[in-house]
Design an enzyme around this catalytic site. Sequence first.
Site, PDB file in Angstrom:
ATOM      1  N   ASP A   1      10.253  -6.590  -4.809  1.00  0.00           N
ATOM      2  CA  ASP A   1       9.613  -5.785  -5.842  1.00  0.00           C
ATOM      3  C   ASP A   1       8.572  -6.641  -6.561  1.00  0.00           C
ATOM      4  O   ASP A   1       8.910  -7.530  -7.346  1.00  0.00           O
ATOM      5  CB  ASP A   1      10.680  -5.281  -6.816  1.00  0.00           C
ATOM      6  CG  ASP A   1      10.121  -4.398  -7.909  1.00  0.00           C
ATOM      7  OD1 ASP A   1       8.961  -4.585  -8.326  1.00  0.00           O
ATOM      8  OD2 ASP A   1      10.860  -3.514  -8.365  1.00  0.00           O
ATOM      9  N   GLY A   2       7.290  -6.374  -6.290  1.00  0.00           N
ATOM     10  CA  GLY A   2       6.216  -7.187  -6.838  1.00  0.00           C
ATOM     11  C   GLY A   2       6.114  -7.124  -8.345  1.00  0.00           C
ATOM     12  O   GLY A   2       5.851  -8.135  -9.000  1.00  0.00           O
TER      13      GLY A   2
ATOM     14  N   ASP B   1       0.253  -5.720  -0.602  1.00  0.00           N
ATOM     15  CA  ASP B   1       0.187  -4.821   0.548  1.00  0.00           C
ATOM     16  C   ASP B   1       1.278  -3.785   0.363  1.00  0.00           C
ATOM     17  O   ASP B   1       2.368  -3.900   0.896  1.00  0.00           O
ATOM     18  CB  ASP B   1       0.377  -5.613   1.838  1.00  0.00           C
ATOM     19  CG  ASP B   1       0.221  -4.744   3.078  1.00  0.00           C
ATOM     20  OD1 ASP B   1      -0.260  -3.597   2.952  1.00  0.00           O
ATOM     21  OD2 ASP B   1       0.591  -5.204   4.156  1.00  0.00           O
ATOM     22  N   SER B   2       0.983  -2.784  -0.444  1.00  0.00           N
ATOM     23  CA  SER B   2       2.006  -1.815  -0.838  1.00  0.00           C
ATOM     24  C   SER B   2       1.923  -0.543  -0.013  1.00  0.00           C
ATOM     25  O   SER B   2       0.957  -0.307   0.708  1.00  0.00           O
ATOM     26  CB  SER B   2       1.847  -1.463  -2.320  1.00  0.00           C
ATOM     27  OG  SER B   2       0.659  -0.723  -2.507  1.00  0.00           O
ATOM     28  N   SER B   3       2.934   0.267  -0.184  1.00  0.00           N
ATOM     29  CA  SER B   3       2.888   1.606   0.388  1.00  0.00           C
ATOM     30  C   SER B   3       2.033   2.481  -0.519  1.00  0.00           C
ATOM     31  O   SER B   3       1.436   2.008  -1.485  1.00  0.00           O
ATOM     32  CB  SER B   3       4.311   2.159   0.527  1.00  0.00           C
ATOM     33  OG  SER B   3       4.941   2.190  -0.740  1.00  0.00           O
ATOM     34  N   ASP B   4       1.961   3.758  -0.219  1.00  0.00           N
ATOM     35  CA  ASP B   4       1.141   4.676  -1.014  1.00  0.00           C
ATOM     36  C   ASP B   4       1.643   4.756  -2.454  1.00  0.00           C
ATOM     37  O   ASP B   4       2.815   4.497  -2.735  1.00  0.00           O
ATOM     38  CB  ASP B   4       1.135   6.060  -0.371  1.00  0.00           C
ATOM     39  CG  ASP B   4       0.339   6.077   0.927  1.00  0.00           C
ATOM     40  OD1 ASP B   4      -0.513   5.202   1.107  1.00  0.00           O
ATOM     41  OD2 ASP B   4       0.582   6.969   1.760  1.00  0.00           O
TER      42      ASP B   4
ATOM     43  N   TYR C   1      -4.605   5.005  10.722  1.00  0.00           N
ATOM     44  CA  TYR C   1      -4.481   5.433   9.321  1.00  0.00           C
ATOM     45  C   TYR C   1      -5.198   6.765   9.119  1.00  0.00           C
ATOM     46  O   TYR C   1      -6.123   7.092   9.861  1.00  0.00           O
ATOM     47  CB  TYR C   1      -5.075   4.378   8.388  1.00  0.00           C
ATOM     48  CG  TYR C   1      -4.144   3.239   8.071  1.00  0.00           C
ATOM     49  CD1 TYR C   1      -3.197   2.788   8.984  1.00  0.00           C
ATOM     50  CD2 TYR C   1      -4.221   2.596   6.861  1.00  0.00           C
ATOM     51  CE1 TYR C   1      -2.357   1.738   8.680  1.00  0.00           C
ATOM     52  CE2 TYR C   1      -3.378   1.531   6.549  1.00  0.00           C
ATOM     53  CZ  TYR C   1      -2.459   1.113   7.470  1.00  0.00           C
ATOM     54  OH  TYR C   1      -1.627   0.078   7.165  1.00  0.00           O
TER      55      TYR C   1
END
Length: 151
Positions: free
Chosen positions: A21-22, A39-42, A108
């Site tokens: 968890d950033g 580099d996260s998800s949406d 993507y």
Amino acid sequence: QELGAVATSFGDPRVTLLHEDGAKFLLETKTIFDVIIVDSSDPVGPAETLFQESFMKKAYDRLDPANGILCTQGECVWLHLPLIKEVMESCGHLFPTVNYAYTTIPTYPSGQIGFVVSCRNPRRVLSQPCRAPGSELAAKLRYYSPMAHRA
């Protein structure tokens, strides 16, 4: 292990990859970083906080004051322009230098993904490389060059 052919610098002692968890990590650490790459998800559910100004502020505070760089997932300009505008404005409230970049990824949505790149150095031109890779590293790189960086 699976990316060995394209990820040649993961073994570099200056690189630390964190899969956690950033937002929580930035709250707890006192470390100052040269670069933070998110580099996260949406931006829905658990990752939503990573697109908010409060998170950008935490990252700003943990970056080297002279040259620290934050690179966050920037979604697709064709599909998420309001979100990109919001993230760019949030970063612009904190960082003197903010740019949007993108790359093409055929798998993507709409074939691209973007990045919001911010720097604490007001003189930094983010579209220009700060330095060229040494000849030994350059020989290993298949997809990066200073010319591609400028493009």
